[in-house]
Design an enzyme around this catalytic site. Structure first.
Site, PDB file in Angstrom:
ATOM      1  NE  ARG A 115      17.502  20.835  25.427  1.00  0.00           N
ATOM      2  CZ  ARG A 115      17.398  21.307  26.671  1.00  0.00           C
ATOM      3  NH1 ARG A 115      16.384  20.993  27.401  1.00  0.00           N
ATOM      4  NH2 ARG A 115      18.326  22.120  27.158  1.00  0.00           N
ATOM      5  CB  THR A 116      22.744  17.564  22.208  1.00  0.00           C
ATOM      6  OG1 THR A 116      21.971  18.707  21.840  1.00  0.00           O
ATOM      7  CG2 THR A 116      23.376  16.961  20.979  1.00  0.00           C
ATOM      8  CE  LYS A 156      45.991  15.438  33.372  1.00  0.00           C
ATOM      9  NZ  LYS A 156      46.091  14.001  33.084  1.00  0.00           N
ATOM     10  NE  ARG A 204      26.353  20.904  22.041  1.00  0.00           N
ATOM     11  CZ  ARG A 204      25.111  21.168  22.453  1.00  0.00           C
ATOM     12  NH1 ARG A 204      24.916  21.707  23.637  1.00  0.00           N
ATOM     13  NH2 ARG A 204      24.074  20.886  21.694  1.00  0.00           N
ATOM     14  CG  HIS A 238      22.776  21.534  17.057  1.00  0.00           C
ATOM     15  ND1 HIS A 238      23.016  20.171  17.150  1.00  0.00           N
ATOM     16  CD2 HIS A 238      22.298  21.915  18.278  1.00  0.00           C
ATOM     17  CE1 HIS A 238      22.680  19.761  18.365  1.00  0.00           C
ATOM     18  NE2 HIS A 238      22.245  20.796  19.067  1.00  0.00           N
TER      19      HIS A 238
HETATM   20  N1   CP Z   1      18.951  21.696  21.757  1.00  0.00           N
HETATM   21  C1   CP Z   1      20.150  21.558  22.368  1.00  0.00           C
HETATM   22  O1   CP Z   1      21.203  21.506  21.726  1.00  0.00           O
HETATM   23  O2   CP Z   1      20.070  21.498  23.730  1.00  0.00           O
HETATM   24  P1   CP Z   1      21.302  21.212  24.684  1.00  0.00           P
HETATM   25  O3   CP Z   1      22.231  22.401  24.581  1.00  0.00           O
HETATM   26  O4   CP Z   1      20.724  21.038  26.054  1.00  0.00           O
HETATM   27  O5   CP Z   1      21.993  19.986  24.182  1.00  0.00           O
END
Ligand code: CP
Length: 302
Positions: A50-51, A79, A100, A128
Site C-alpha cells: 500500500r505505502t 555490495k 521505508r 509511520h
Molecule cells: N499500511 C502499510 O504500511 O501497508 P504496506 O506495508 O503494504 O505498505
C-alpha cells in the site's frame, strides 16, 4: 529551509488540518500536474504494497517521475554501500525522497544527510506518519470530527508503528479516550503511556477482546508483526490472540468504523468485509489523496 516528515510530531495540529483539507481537494480532483518536471525517489528497504504503490500513484497523478527500488537486494546496499552514501547519491538525482527502512531512526538519519526533503514511509516499529495522516483523514470522513473520540487499538501495540503515530496525532484533539487491547508481551510501550499521562489523556488497558468495544467510535485492528519477533515461539503464542468477527460488531455503535493499516493476516475474519462498519479497504484508498496532500504541502506546490 527544507521540510521533512519523519515523526508525526514534525507537523503541527494546523498542518494536520491543512493536510485533511488538501486530501479532500485531491479526492475531488486527483489529477493535477503540480509535480511536472520533478523526480521523486522511492526507496523501500522493507516490503510494502500500500505505502509504496499509493505513493507512486500519488506522484503519477501529480505528474512527477519516480526512481528507486522496491527491494534493496536490487540496490548497491547488497555490495555494502552504507545508508549514508545511498542517501547522498539519491539526493543528487531526486527532488524528494520517500523511504521505508527496517531500522528505527533510519529516516531521521537520512533527513539529516539529505539536502532534499525526506518522507518517512515507516521506520522499524517507530513511526509511520503518512499512515497516520491517512488514518486521520479516514476518521474525519467517517466520523465528521477528530474531537471526542473513543479509539480502541487492538493487537500488536508494541511493534505496531501505526498505532504509535496515531496516538500522538489524535492527542492534539479535544478529549480523546484510548482503549488498548493487547496481550502482555505486545502492550503499548511505556513511553507512549507516559506521553498520554503527561497530557492528562485517559487510557485503559485490557487483555480481553469483549463487549467493551460497544463503546468504540473507531476499532483500530493491527497485525501481529512476525518480522519483529526474535523468538518464533513467542510469535506462535500470540499470532491469533484477537480475531474480529462479524457477530462481535452487532452490539457496537451504528457509526463505528473498523480500521486496519493492512496487510491483515487472521485478525479480521473475512466475514467482516461486507459489514458497512468495515472501512479498511476505503482507508487504503484514502492513502493516495492523503499522500498527494503530504507531497504538495512538503514541496509547497499549492
Ligand atoms: N499500511 C502499510 O504500511 O501497508 P504496506 O506495508 O503494504 O505498505
Amino acid at each position: 529551509m527544507k521540510k521533512d516528515l519523519i515523526s508525526i510530531t514534525d507537523f503541527t495540529k494546523d498542518e494536520y488540518l491543512k493536510i485533511m483539507k488538501l486530501a479532500a481537494e485531491f479526492e475531488a480532483n486527483p489529477n493535477q500536474e503540480l509535480l511536472k518536471g520533478k523526480v521523486i525517489a522511492s526507496l523501500f528497504f522493507e516490503p510494502s504494497t500500500r505505502t509504496r504503490l499509493s505513493f507512486e500513484t500519488a506522484i503519477s497523478r501529480l505528474g512527477g517521475r519516480i526512481i528507486g527500488f522496491a527491494d534493496p537486494d536490487s540496490s548497491s546496499a547488497t555490495k555494502g554501500e552504507t545508508l549514508h552514501d545511498t542517501i547522498k547519491m539519491v539526493s543528487n538525482y531526486a527532488d524528494l525522497i520517500v523511504m521505508r527502512h527496517p531500522l528505527e531512526g533510519a529516516a531521521r538519519y537520512a533527513a539529516e544527510i539529505s539536502p532534499v526533503p525526506v518522507i518517512n514511509a515507516g521506520d522499524g516499529s517507530n513511526q509511520h506518519p503518512t499512515q497516520t495522516l491517512l488514518d486521520m483523514y479516514s476518521i474525519l470522513k467517517t466520523q465528521k470530527r477528530l474531537d471526542n473520540l473513543n479509539i480502541f487499538m487492538v493487537g500488536d501495540l508494541k511493534y505496531g508503528r501505526t498505532v504509535h503515530s496515531l496516538l500522538m496525532a489524535m492527542s492534539e484533539f479535544e478529549n480523546p479516550v484510548f482503549n488498548f487491547i493487547a496481550p502482555q508481551i505486545l502492550e503499548m510501550p511505556e513511553e507512549y503511556k507516559l506521553f498520554l499521562r503527561e497530557k492528562g489523556i485517559k487510557y485503559y488497558e485490557h487483555k480481553e477482546f469483549t463487549d467493551i468495544v460497544s463503546a468504540a467510535d473507531i476499532i483500530y485492528m493491527t497485525r501481529v508483526q512476525k518480522e519483529r519477533f526474535s523468538d518464533p515461539i513467542e510469535y506462535e503464542q500470540v499470532k491469533n490472540v484477537y480475531i474480529l468477527r462479524n457477530a462481535m460488531l452487532e452490539k457496537t455503535k451504528p457509526t463505528v468504523k473498523v480500521l486496519h493499516p493492512l496487510p491483515r493476516v487472521n485478525e479480521i475474519h473475512t466475514d467482516v468485509d461486507t459489514n458497512e462498519k468495515a472501512y479498511y479497504f476505503e482507508q487504503a484508498r484514502n492513502g493516495v489523496f492523503t499522500r498527494e496532500a503530504i507531497i504538495s504541502h512538503i514541496m509547497n506546490l499549492k
